[in-house]
Motif scaffolding. Structure first.
Motif, short mmCIF file in Angstrom:
data_model
loop_
_atom_site.label_atom_id
_atom_site.label_comp_id
_atom_site.label_asym_id
_atom_site.label_seq_id
_atom_site.Cartn_x
_atom_site.Cartn_y
_atom_site.Cartn_z
N ARG A 27 -44.67 75.69 67.92
CA ARG A 27 -45.81 76.54 68.06
C ARG A 27 -45.73 77.49 66.57
O ARG A 27 -46.66 77.96 66.03
CB ARG A 27 -45.35 77.56 69.22
N ASN A 28 -44.40 77.98 66.22
CA ASN A 28 -44.47 78.68 65.04
C ASN A 28 -44.64 77.97 63.58
O ASN A 28 -45.21 78.74 62.67
CB ASN A 28 -42.97 79.19 64.94
N GLN A 29 -44.60 76.82 63.60
CA GLN A 29 -45.00 76.19 62.51
C GLN A 29 -46.34 74.92 62.72
O GLN A 29 -46.37 74.07 62.26
CB GLN A 29 -43.92 75.18 62.09
N PHE A 30 -47.00 75.53 63.68
CA PHE A 30 -48.20 74.56 64.10
C PHE A 30 -49.23 74.17 62.93
O PHE A 30 -49.54 73.13 62.93
CB PHE A 30 -49.23 75.33 65.10
N ASN A 31 -49.65 75.12 61.91
CA ASN A 31 -50.45 74.66 60.88
C ASN A 31 -49.94 73.66 60.01
O ASN A 31 -50.69 72.75 59.90
CB ASN A 31 -50.78 75.92 60.04
N ASP A 32 -48.69 73.77 59.39
CA ASP A 32 -48.18 72.62 58.78
C ASP A 32 -48.11 71.35 59.48
O ASP A 32 -48.35 70.30 58.87
CB ASP A 32 -46.61 73.01 58.27
N ILE A 33 -47.43 71.39 60.79
CA ILE A 33 -47.38 70.37 61.53
C ILE A 33 -48.84 69.61 61.96
O ILE A 33 -49.08 68.07 61.97
CB ILE A 33 -46.61 70.35 62.95
N LEU A 34 -49.46 70.40 61.97
CA LEU A 34 -51.23 69.88 62.27
C LEU A 34 -51.59 69.26 61.13
O LEU A 34 -52.16 67.94 61.25
CB LEU A 34 -51.98 71.11 62.71
N LEU A 35 -51.32 69.75 59.95
CA LEU A 35 -51.70 69.09 58.72
C LEU A 35 -51.14 67.76 58.44
O LEU A 35 -51.85 66.91 58.01
CB LEU A 35 -51.47 70.11 57.67
N LEU A 36 -49.93 67.82 58.71
CA LEU A 36 -49.06 66.28 58.43
C LEU A 36 -49.49 65.37 59.49
O LEU A 36 -49.69 64.27 59.39
CB LEU A 36 -47.59 66.67 59.07
N SER A 37 -50.07 65.71 60.70
CA SER A 37 -50.50 65.03 61.83
C SER A 37 -51.93 64.48 61.51
O SER A 37 -52.39 63.36 61.47
CB SER A 37 -50.54 65.68 63.07
N PHE A 38 -52.61 65.34 60.80
CA PHE A 38 -53.94 65.04 60.39
C PHE A 38 -53.88 64.10 59.20
O PHE A 38 -54.79 63.00 59.27
CB PHE A 38 -54.70 66.52 60.00
N PHE A 39 -53.05 64.31 58.36
CA PHE A 39 -52.91 63.47 57.31
C PHE A 39 -52.68 62.08 57.51
O PHE A 39 -53.06 61.18 56.85
CB PHE A 39 -51.87 64.01 56.23
N SER A 40 -51.73 62.10 58.37
CA SER A 40 -50.96 60.57 58.86
C SER A 40 -52.26 59.79 59.66
O SER A 40 -52.44 58.70 59.36
CB SER A 40 -49.95 60.68 59.73
N ALA A 41 -53.15 60.44 60.33
CA ALA A 41 -54.19 60.22 61.20
C ALA A 41 -55.24 59.63 60.00
O ALA A 41 -56.01 58.68 60.25
CB ALA A 41 -54.80 61.07 61.89
#
Length: 253
Positions: free
Chosen positions: A17-31
């Protein structure tokens, strides 16, 4: 100090939850890596053909009968697409593992980086991570050939290997796997707990993609599906990283 599953789960949820933006970007990049590679190596005509063939299948129970009644050309097309799909998924998953674990490791060392820096730092670890994941997939596959339990046991044994590969610089994939096997079964139920949740999520996501994402075109549907899957997989990796960190700290005491 005892390691409680509920505490690890709560800590992992808070971190996500606290680092959601960075983790979402990593998830999107991998996708993006998986989806673009797949659409680059499989032609639009082949994808359309597979989609049209799939529409002819009435339900999941008729899968074997459906494949048996395909022409030789269509069977080869399905096999080629499935193999290429597996390759692109593995490459995307390798990217996610490398970049996210580096992000977590740097964060754990109080060296705060963003998602772009994590991706850049992960480039040199991707070859080793790819070797490790291929070994994992092949071993699980052969384990599943001898019923389900050996495949599950192998998955548990490999649980910490991606994390060990990043955290312990210079270690080779085989040694990371051996070290993971040495500690994984001491925390059997904590690992089974998160793997069970991950499996149930995969079932839910498949239903969601079939019912809700069917309105999108193939490219967008795949991108959304992989991003959501990567986001939840990131949570699982955070859980394993937190568990491994606590195990390591307890061993030092």
């Amino acid at each position: 100090m005892p390691i409680r599953t509920s505490s690890i789960f709560e800590d992992s949820s808070n971190f996500l939850r606290n680092q959601f933006n960075d983790i979402l970007l990593l998830s999107f990049f991998s996708a993006i890596v998986s989806v673009i590679l797949y659409h680059f190596i499989v032609s639009a005509e082949e994808i359309d053909r597979i989609v049209n063939l799939a529409k002819e299948k009435n339900d999941i129970h008729s899968m074997i009968f459906w494949i048996q009644n395909l022409s030789r050309r269509d069977k080869l097309l399905i096999f080629k697409a499935s193999l290429l799909s597996l390759i692109t998924i593995v490459l995307g998953f390798t990217t996610l593992n490398s970049s996210l674990i580096i992000y977590l490791n740097e964060f754990n060392k109080r060296r705060f980086i963003n998602s772009v820096q994590a991706i850049y730092l992960s480039l040199k670890t991707i070859p080793k991570m790819l070797i490790l994941l291929i070994l994992h997939i092949l071993t699980v596959y052969f384990g599943l050939l001898f019923f389900i339990i050996p495949g599950v046991v192998v998955s548990i044994g490999f649980s910490f290997s991606p994390i060990i590969l990043i955290v312990k610089e210079g270690i080779i994939p085989s040694k990371a796997i051996l070290e993971s096997w040495n500690i994984s079964f001491r925390h059997f139920w904590k690992i089974v707990f998160i793997l069970l949740i991950w499996t149930l999520f995969q079932v839910f996501l498949s239903i969601f993609s079939e019912k809700v994402l069917s309105f999108f075109n193939t490219f967008l549907k795949s991108l959304i599906h992989f991003t959501i899957n990567n986001l939840f997989t990131s949570f699982v990796l955070i859980y394993f990283f937190r568990l491994y960190t606590l195990i390591y700290k307890n061993n030092l005491k």
